[in-house]
Scaffold this active site. Structure first.
Site, PDB file in Angstrom:
ATOM      1  CB  SER A 119      -0.917   0.011   1.234  1.00  0.00           C
ATOM      2  OG  SER A 119      -1.757   1.145   1.235  1.00  0.00           O
ATOM      3  CE  LYS A 169      -2.604  -3.121  -0.482  1.00  0.00           C
ATOM      4  NZ  LYS A 169      -3.526  -2.978  -1.592  1.00  0.00           N
ATOM      5  CG  HIS A 172      -5.035  -1.908   3.511  1.00  0.00           C
ATOM      6  ND1 HIS A 172      -5.215  -1.429   2.223  1.00  0.00           N
ATOM      7  CD2 HIS A 172      -4.266  -0.983   4.138  1.00  0.00           C
ATOM      8  CE1 HIS A 172      -4.579  -0.281   2.092  1.00  0.00           C
ATOM      9  NE2 HIS A 172      -4.001   0.018   3.236  1.00  0.00           N
ATOM     10  CG  ASN A 173      -6.930  -2.825  -0.969  1.00  0.00           C
ATOM     11  OD1 ASN A 173      -6.069  -2.431  -0.186  1.00  0.00           O
ATOM     12  ND2 ASN A 173      -6.704  -2.948  -2.257  1.00  0.00           N
ATOM     13  CD  GLU A 176      -8.053   1.932  -0.631  1.00  0.00           C
ATOM     14  OE1 GLU A 176      -8.376   1.818  -1.834  1.00  0.00           O
ATOM     15  OE2 GLU A 176      -6.923   1.661  -0.199  1.00  0.00           O
TER      16      GLU A 176
END
Length: 296
Positions: A119, A169, A172-173, A176
Site C-alpha cells: 500500500s 491487504k 485493508h482495501n 478503504e
C-alpha cells in the site's frame, strides 16, 4: 542486495527507483515498458530466463504485475528456470486463496513463495510503502533489507504463513472502500445543502485535530482545490477485485460486513445508466397501492 523485478508499471517503476536509491541492485524485465528512465542504474533484460541468469545464487524475483493470469503465467515461467532455495515475491493485489495455491505448487520444487500486500500508491516512492508480508518466516526474514528499503520506518509486518499478507491487504482495501464511501456520502450531503459550503476548505480543516482526519482527506483537499464541483469527473466507479473478495470472505466466515458490502454495491450502481430494479420497484408500488410513477 541484488533482486530481479518483473513489472515496471506505475507501482513497479516507483518501487524499483526506491530500491536503487537505497543502494540495492535491480535486474528488470517488462515486455511492455522501457526501463530507460533508470539510466545505467538498472540492468534491463529481454526475457524471464535472461533475468534469472543475471541474478546471484539464492535468487530473488519480485513480481509487480496484475493479479490472476499475469501472476500465474509469470510464476510458471519462473518455475522453469529457478532452483530450490530461490524466492518469488508477489507484491501485487492477488487473491489470498490463489497465493496459497501458488505456494503449495512451488514448495514441491523447493522454491519459496512470499506474498507481500503493498500500500502507498504513487506517494510510496518518496514516503515509503506499507508492506504486509506472508510466507515462510525464515524465507521472509532474509528479505528484510528489501522490505526495509521499500517501507516507511516500521512500515512492514510479517503477518503469518502463506496467504496472510494478501489476506491482510484484502481487508485493508475493504476498509478503504468503506472509508471512501463514507467520505463520498458526507460530501454529497453537504453539496446538496443550502449552505453553499466550500468542500476544499472543509476537507482541509478536518485534517486539523478531527477524528475523521486521514490521508484520504488530504487527497480530497487536492481534488476539490483543482475542481471544486468535480465537473470533470463522471460518476462511474470501478472496483479492482479486492472489495469482492473481502465481501465473499466475510460471508464465508459468517461475519456481517454491511458497510464494506454496501460500498461495493454502490460502485456497481454507479455503472448503470438507469436501474431496471428501480423500475420494477416503482411499477410494483403502482400496481399494489396505486402509487404514482414517473414516465419517460
Amino acid at each position: 542486495m541484488k533482486i530481479g523485478f518483473v513489472g515496471l508499471g506505475k507501482m513497479g517503476s516507483n518501487m524499483v527507483e526506491r530500491l536503487l536509491r537505497n543502494g540495492h541492485e535491480v535486474v528488470a524485465y517488462d515486455p511492455n515498458l522501457s526501463a530507460d528512465r533508470f539510466g545505467k542504474d538498472i540492468e534491463r533484460m529481454n526475457s524471464i530466463a535472461e533475468l534469472v541468469e543475471n541474478l546471484p545464487q539464492h535468487r530473488i524475483v519480485w513480481l509487480m504485475v496484475p493479479e490472476g493470469n499475469p501472476v500465474k503465467e509469470n510464476i510458471e515461467e519462473l518455475a522453469k528456470v529457478l532452483k530450490a532455495g530461490d524466492t518469488i515475491v508477489d507484491g501485487g493485489n492477488s487473491n489470498w486463496r490463489d497465493t496459497q495455491s501458488h505456494a503449495f505448487e512451488l514448495e514441491k520444487k523447493g522454491i519459496n513463495f512470499i506474498d507481500c500486500g503493498t500500500s502507498g500508491g504513487g506517494w510510496g516512492l518518496e514516503n515509503g510503502y506499507c508492506l504486509m508480508v506472508g510466507g515462510d518466516q525464515t524465507a521472509c526474514s532474509k528479505l528484510d533489507p528489501i522490505f526495509s528499503a521499500l517501507a516507511q520506518e516500521n512500515g512492514f509486518l510479517y503477518c503469518g504463513p502463506s496467504g496472510a499478507g494478501h489476506f491482510v491487504k484484502m481487508v485493508h482495501n475493504g476498509i478503504e472502500y468503506g472509508m471512501m464511501q463514507a467520505y463520498a456520502e458526507g460530501f454529497e450531503v453537504m453539496e446538496k445543502s443550502s449552505f453553499n459550503l466550500d468542500m476544499h476548505k472543509i476537507s482541509k480543516v478536518w485534517q486539523k485535530g478531527s477524528v475523521v482526519r486521514s490521508w484520504l482527506l488530504e487527497l480530497a483537499e487536492s481534488l476539490f482545490e483543482e475542481d471544486p464541483k468535480l465537473s470533470k469527473i463522471k460518476d462511474h466507479v470501478e472496483d479492482s477485485g479486492e472489495g469482492r473478495w473481502m465481501v465473499q470472505t466475510a460471508i464465508d466466515l459468517n461475519v456481517p460486513a454491511p458497510v464494506i458490502t454496501l460500498s461495493l454495491l454502490s460502485r456497481l450502481r454507479s455503472r448503470q445508466p438507469e436501474s431496471f430494479s428501480m423500475k420494477v420497484l416503482a411499477g410494483l408500488r403502482n400496481r399494489f397501492g396505486g402509487h404514482a410513477i414517473k414516465s419517460k
